[in-house]
Design an enzyme around this catalytic site. Structure first.
Site, mmCIF file in Angstrom:
data_model
loop_
_atom_site.group_PDB
_atom_site.id
_atom_site.type_symbol
_atom_site.label_atom_id
_atom_site.label_comp_id
_atom_site.label_asym_id
_atom_site.label_seq_id
_atom_site.Cartn_x
_atom_site.Cartn_y
_atom_site.Cartn_z
ATOM 1 C CB SER A 265 47.973 45.181 48.456
ATOM 2 O OG SER A 265 47.579 45.521 47.144
ATOM 3 C CE LYS A 266 54.253 42.093 44.394
ATOM 4 N NZ LYS A 266 54.145 42.778 43.136
ATOM 5 N NE ARG A 267 47.434 42.830 41.680
ATOM 6 C CZ ARG A 267 47.530 41.976 40.675
ATOM 7 N NH1 ARG A 267 47.906 40.737 40.904
ATOM 8 N NH2 ARG A 267 47.253 42.345 39.449
#
Length: 510
Positions: A265-267
């Site tokens: 994910s982006k995180r």
RNA sequence: GCCGCGUUGGUCAAGGGGUUAAGACGCCUCCCUUUCACGGAGGAAUCACGGGUUCGAAUCCCGUACGUGGUACCA
């Protein structure tokens, strides 16, 4: 006659374009091109609550950068327009109503609170399933349980409702996935998914089937996360258009986090220091910018290449592929079943390979832009090209060209004097003083000539060439880095070379 | 919990009954270079586990474990 190959990428415009999304596009695109088919981009914006301004345009910008050109889309037009589901809203309802008429769907009037209460009740009972399915639908507020008059009255009084598919228990739904082979589902575990929402918009499940049919999609490739809802889509195909019309499915493996577990994910990118989005994405609400591969210094060729071989290979040892080679060699059957952890180190290696492989012209302007941003004025493109040629072997990212090449354009402000001092004496000082005048006499200023002058003088003065070269390097660059020192001298020019020697001689404190 | 899908070095992976189980990234050593890289030569490191089937299993079957996805009026 076999159907014309038509594939689609169907993103919802909710934010940055994830590398997994780009890989899905890529596999669709490669398959289409390989089979002389069409590649369609359809915007799935049926969730108004998640709509994000600018996301749609951003997606097309990313595709453009990647070199993945749609044949039909919102931006490119086409015979099956509109390609935005919100603009096709009216076409879905009649299919949902057709399903009701045929006994495959029903109206459900349950409120959010009632649904919650139902789940609480099931939980309290220790049920294994909290789904709205055949087990509990006769206890709910829907047209299956209600009398026809009651349903009609609710409809007449504009009571909000959704339309749900009616899944019959004790059936088996199966299909052949192009990557995974035969897959079976027991309908006892499939729930009565909402098809049409209270706002009149379809859910993904209805929209994907209707639009794939209307747009004559022949092959539907999507992420593995869709596998569990495949039986709903297959049943819808069966009820609405017939299984013989259904596209062939392929569920792509997921791209996972490099460390721990789970979908990338982006995180994870923020946390581990690498990009996840194709290009910089600026959240319109928070103005927060998430870095993209492009802005971090990746070449589109490398980005495509590394994505292509994440979960696919052609069976040979080849790892570097051009788009043309990929189109030629791609086969969906050779895509892996298992998810792959993303490895940024390897991603950088691909970029390095592409920097070396590609003609300098194809990315010179990008590097120029970087140098301009850094404040370099009046950049000579011929000189820049030469510089890139000289240092590209040591650049992994396009942004590395600054670090590796800045000294060709700006003289050093500080010197690695600690390295010079132990070697410095009057003899060396004199050497460089004489070198300046010798340089003035050089007619054809190239690396060979400079090296010649340099070495002849060193021999005359009986000085160690290695030590002198090291000092010369620090004089020109400031530190012990960069390509061959005489090539640096050649590239910055005669005047600049003598200027830098002169300047350095005045700088040294010893 | 339930359902689906998966599992070859740290990572990407080839191989799909008989192989010394490829290759790449990364890591380590050496060479090259009186710079930093590139490059070159080596090295360490793998078939999740348990049962079958078979003369023979990384490969086929069954379990188990683990991972992962889904379980929304999100896609």
């Amino acid at each position: 006659m076999t159907k014309k190959v038509r594939v689609r990428f169907a993103p919802s415009p909710t934010g940055g374009l994830h590398l997994g999304g780009v890989r899905t596009v890529l596999f669709n695109y490669l398959f289409a091109k390989k089979h002389n088919g069409d590649f369609i981009v359809r915007i799935e914006d049926t969730d108004q609550a998640r709509y994000v301004a600018g996301a749609e345009e951003y997606i097309f910008d990313c595709l453009e950068w990647c070199g993945l050109h749609p044949n039909e889309s919102v931006a490119h037009g086409g015979p099956y327009a509109p390609y935005r589901q919100s603009e096709r809203k009216d076409s879905y309802k009649k299919y949902a109503e057709q399903l009701i008429k045929d006994g495959h769907a029903y109206y459900a009037f349950d409120t959010t609170e009632e649904l919650e209460a139902m789940r609480e009740k099931l939980k309290a009972k220790g049920s294994n399933s909290l789904q709205y399915d055949h087990r509990i639908r006769m206890e709910m507020n829907n047209s299956l349980r209600l009398l026809p008059e009651e349903t009609q009255q609710l409809l007449d009084t504009n009571t909000p409702y959704v339309i749900r598919i009616k899944i019959n228990p004790n059936e088996s739904v199966s299909f052949t996935d192009m990557i995974r082979g035969d897959i079976n589902f027991d309908t006892n575990y499939v729930d009565d998914k909402v098809l049409l929402k209270a706002d009149g918009m379809p859910t993904y499940h209805l929209a994907v089937v209707v639009d794939d049919y209307l747009m004559k999609i022949s092959h539907a490739f999507r992420g593995e996360e869709w596998l569990p809802s495949a039986p709903v889509h297959i049943l819808l195909w069966k009820y609405l258009f017939g299984l013989h019309e259904m596209p062939q499915w392929a569920h792509l493996p997921l791209i996972l986090k490099p460390d721990g577990n789970g979908k990338l994910s982006k995180r994870d990118g923020d946390r581990l220091g690498f990009p996840v989005y194709a290009m910089d994405w600026k959240d319109p609400k928070t103005s927060e910018i998430t870095k993209g591969f492009k802005e971090l210094g990746f070449l589109p060729e490398a980005f495509i290449n590394l994505l292509a071989v994440l979960g696919w290979n052609d069976g040979s040892e080849q790892e570097i592929f051009t788009m043309e080679e990929l189109i030629d060699k791609f086969s969906i059957e050779r895509v892996h079943k298992g998810g792959a952890k993303f490895d940024f180190e390897k991603a950088k290696w691909f970029n390095h390979e592409w920097i070396k492989k590609l003609a300098v012209d194809s990315y010179m302007m990008t590097v120029k832009q970087l140098f301009v941003q850094k404040g370099v004025k009046n950049i000579d493109e011929g000189k820049l090209t030469k510089v890139i040629e000289l240092v590209k072997d040591r650049c992994t990212l396009l942004t590395d060209f600054w670090e590796q090449g800045h000294f060709f354009f700006t003289p050093p402000k500080t010197f690695d004097e600690a390295s010079i001092q132990p070697k410095w004496d009057e003899g060396k000082k004199e050497f460089f003083n004489v070198l300046m005048s010798k340089c003035a006499d050089v007619q054809i200023w190239d690396a060979v000539a400079i090296e010649n002058v340099f070495k002849t003088l060193a021999t005359e003065k009986k000085l160690k060439i290695g030590e002198l070269q090291m000092i010369f390097r620090i004089i020109l660059v400031g530190t012990k880095m960069g390509p061959q020192v005489f090539a640096i001298a050649e590239t910055i020019g005669k005047q600049e070379t003598t200027d830098r020697i002169n300047n350095a001689l005045h700088h040294f404190y010893f």
